[in-house]
Design an enzyme around this catalytic site. Structure first.
Site, short mmCIF file in Angstrom:
data_model
loop_
_atom_site.label_atom_id
_atom_site.label_comp_id
_atom_site.label_asym_id
_atom_site.label_seq_id
_atom_site.Cartn_x
_atom_site.Cartn_y
_atom_site.Cartn_z
NE ARG A 1 9.62 9.69 -21.95
CZ ARG A 1 9.46 10.39 -23.07
NH1 ARG A 1 10.41 10.46 -23.96
NH2 ARG A 1 8.31 10.99 -23.30
CE LYS B 186 11.58 13.42 -31.28
NZ LYS B 186 10.54 12.47 -30.78
NE ARG C 254 8.94 14.08 -21.33
CZ ARG C 254 9.30 14.08 -22.60
NH1 ARG C 254 10.49 13.63 -22.96
NH2 ARG C 254 8.49 14.53 -23.54
NE ARG D 121 4.45 14.19 -25.59
CZ ARG D 121 5.17 13.22 -25.02
NH1 ARG D 121 4.69 12.54 -24.02
NH2 ARG D 121 6.37 12.97 -25.47
NE ARG E 131 7.44 18.34 -31.15
CZ ARG E 131 8.25 17.80 -30.26
NH1 ARG E 131 9.53 18.03 -30.29
NH2 ARG E 131 7.75 17.05 -29.35
P1 AP5 Z 1 13.08 8.83 -25.93
O1 AP5 Z 1 14.47 8.78 -26.43
O2 AP5 Z 1 12.78 9.60 -24.70
O3 AP5 Z 1 12.09 9.23 -27.12
P2 AP5 Z 1 11.86 10.63 -27.82
O4 AP5 Z 1 11.64 10.38 -29.26
O5 AP5 Z 1 12.95 11.59 -27.44
O6 AP5 Z 1 10.49 10.98 -27.15
P3 AP5 Z 1 9.92 12.34 -26.54
O7 AP5 Z 1 8.63 11.98 -25.87
O8 AP5 Z 1 10.96 13.04 -25.70
O9 AP5 Z 1 9.67 13.12 -27.81
P4 AP5 Z 1 8.77 14.30 -27.94
O10 AP5 Z 1 9.18 14.72 -29.28
O11 AP5 Z 1 7.33 14.08 -27.74
O12 AP5 Z 1 9.15 15.21 -26.66
P5 AP5 Z 1 10.03 16.49 -26.50
O13 AP5 Z 1 10.79 16.35 -25.25
O14 AP5 Z 1 10.76 16.81 -27.75
O15 AP5 Z 1 12.61 7.29 -25.74
C1 AP5 Z 1 11.34 7.00 -25.21
C2 AP5 Z 1 11.45 5.78 -24.26
O16 AP5 Z 1 11.78 4.61 -25.04
C3 AP5 Z 1 12.56 5.90 -23.22
O17 AP5 Z 1 12.12 5.28 -22.06
C4 AP5 Z 1 13.75 5.13 -23.82
O18 AP5 Z 1 14.58 4.58 -22.82
C5 AP5 Z 1 13.04 4.06 -24.64
N1 AP5 Z 1 13.71 3.73 -25.89
C6 AP5 Z 1 14.32 4.58 -26.75
N2 AP5 Z 1 14.74 3.92 -27.84
C7 AP5 Z 1 14.39 2.62 -27.67
C8 AP5 Z 1 14.56 1.43 -28.46
N3 AP5 Z 1 15.15 1.46 -29.67
N4 AP5 Z 1 14.06 0.27 -27.99
C9 AP5 Z 1 13.43 0.24 -26.79
N5 AP5 Z 1 13.25 1.33 -25.98
C10 AP5 Z 1 13.73 2.50 -26.43
O19 AP5 Z 1 8.90 17.63 -26.35
C11 AP5 Z 1 8.08 17.69 -25.22
C12 AP5 Z 1 7.11 18.84 -25.39
O20 AP5 Z 1 7.84 20.09 -25.48
C13 AP5 Z 1 6.26 18.81 -26.67
O21 AP5 Z 1 5.08 18.02 -26.52
C14 AP5 Z 1 5.93 20.29 -26.85
O22 AP5 Z 1 4.94 20.70 -25.97
C15 AP5 Z 1 7.24 20.96 -26.43
N6 AP5 Z 1 8.15 21.11 -27.56
C16 AP5 Z 1 9.37 20.50 -27.74
N7 AP5 Z 1 9.91 20.87 -28.90
C17 AP5 Z 1 9.04 21.72 -29.48
C18 AP5 Z 1 9.04 22.40 -30.72
N8 AP5 Z 1 10.06 22.28 -31.61
N9 AP5 Z 1 7.98 23.18 -31.01
C19 AP5 Z 1 6.96 23.34 -30.14
N10 AP5 Z 1 6.88 22.70 -28.97
C20 AP5 Z 1 7.92 21.89 -28.64
#
Ligand code: AP5
Length: 222
Positions: free
Chosen positions: A127, A13, A160, A171, A88
């Site tokens: 990552r 994402k 991270r 997660r 979410r």
């Molecule tokens: P990346 O683009 O980083 O993936 P992502 O889907 O953004 O993964 P996240 O782990 O950031 O999502 P998340 O939803 O768990 O975390 P968030 O930060 O929102 O890609 C991942 C890896 O793959 C990278 O190394 C990239 O280079 C590689 N890659 C990408 N696409 C690829 C492809 N097509 N092919 C190969 N490689 C690829 O949230 C973190 C924490 O914050 C949550 O756990 C929670 O505690 C809190 N939080 C955030 N939002 C909320 C909310 N709305 N409500 C409550 N708590 C929240």
């Protein structure tokens, strides 16, 4: 136009939101980035959120909804945003629908990036990210130009804290329980668009750009 990206942790994402934002000149609002910035700056929000994030739990809805409401009221979000990581939960989705209604806006589409579980784990375990500018890399699939250094701002890359294996699994479980129901939620509203996220970054981005152009054209036709 407001759009949102749905998908499991590691689905891509953040990677896709950054590329689409630059191409379409629409700001990205990522709740994960907002929380990580708050933690880095040791704000009250950061001190509160870190205990949830480090154990792979969701930050409570009330706090998250207030954070997004405030961010969307800023002037750069007036023409629409790309949401990454929000909503979410069903409660967040309902609150988001109310926010858009209050602003006289409606959701363009919800893009669900669907990725197999084994692929997710490979992506999360390789990552690296830059805590200064938020850029994300993967040591195999999306490497930085100079090992260990951010391409944009030359700062050292970091892991991270929530990418530790035990937290990753937690997660993914939280995603299945709390967030996956949003797929049916948005399917029922007619806004869901599903993308095969098991492909390379460019192929997924091409699909997203085509969806955005279609939605923008449909909007102009009204
Ligand atoms: P990346 O683009 O980083 O993936 P992502 O889907 O953004 O993964 P996240 O782990 O950031 O999502 P998340 O939803 O768990 O975390 P968030 O930060 O929102 O890609 C991942 C890896 O793959 C990278 O190394 C990239 O280079 C590689 N890659 C990408 N696409 C690829 C492809 N097509 N092919 C190969 N490689 C690829 O949230 C973190 C924490 O914050 C949550 O756990 C929670 O505690 C809190 N939080 C955030 N939002 C909320 C909310 N709305 N409500 C409550 N708590 C929240």
């Amino acid at each position: 136009m407001d759009i949102l990206l749905l998908g499991a942790p590691g689905a891509g994402k953040g990677t896709q939101a950054a590329l689409l934002s630059e191409w379409a000149d629409i700001p990205t609002v990522s709740t994960g980035v907002l929380f990580r910035n708050a933690i880095e700056q040791e704000t009250e929000l950061g001190k509160y959120a870190v205990s949830f994030i480090d154990r792979g739990a969701l930050v409570p809805d009330e706090t998250t909804i207030a954070l997004v409401r405030e961010r969307l009221s800023e002037s750069d979000c007036a023409e629409g945003v790309i949401l990454d990581g929000f909503p979410r939960t069903v409660a967040q989705a309902e609150a988001f629908a109310e926010m858009l209604k209050d602003m006289g806006r409606s959701l363009g589409f919800a893009a669900y990036i669907r990725v197999n579980q084994d692929v997710l784990l490979d992506r999360l375990s390789g990552r690296w990210f830059c805590s200064n500018c938020g850029a994300t890399y993967h040591h195999v699939f999306n490497p930085e130009a100079v090992e260990g250094v951010c391409d944009n701002c030359t700062r050292p890359l970091e892991r991270r804290s929530d990418d530790e294996p035990a937290v990753q699994n937690r997660r993914i479980k939280v995603y299945e329980e709390a967030t996956a129901p949003l797929i049916e939620y948005y399917r029922a509203t007619g806004a869901l668009r599903t993308i095969n996220g098991n492909r390379d970054i460019e192929a997924i981005q091409a699909d997203l750009r085509a969806l955005l152009l279609n939605a923008q054209n449909a909007c102009c036709d009204k």
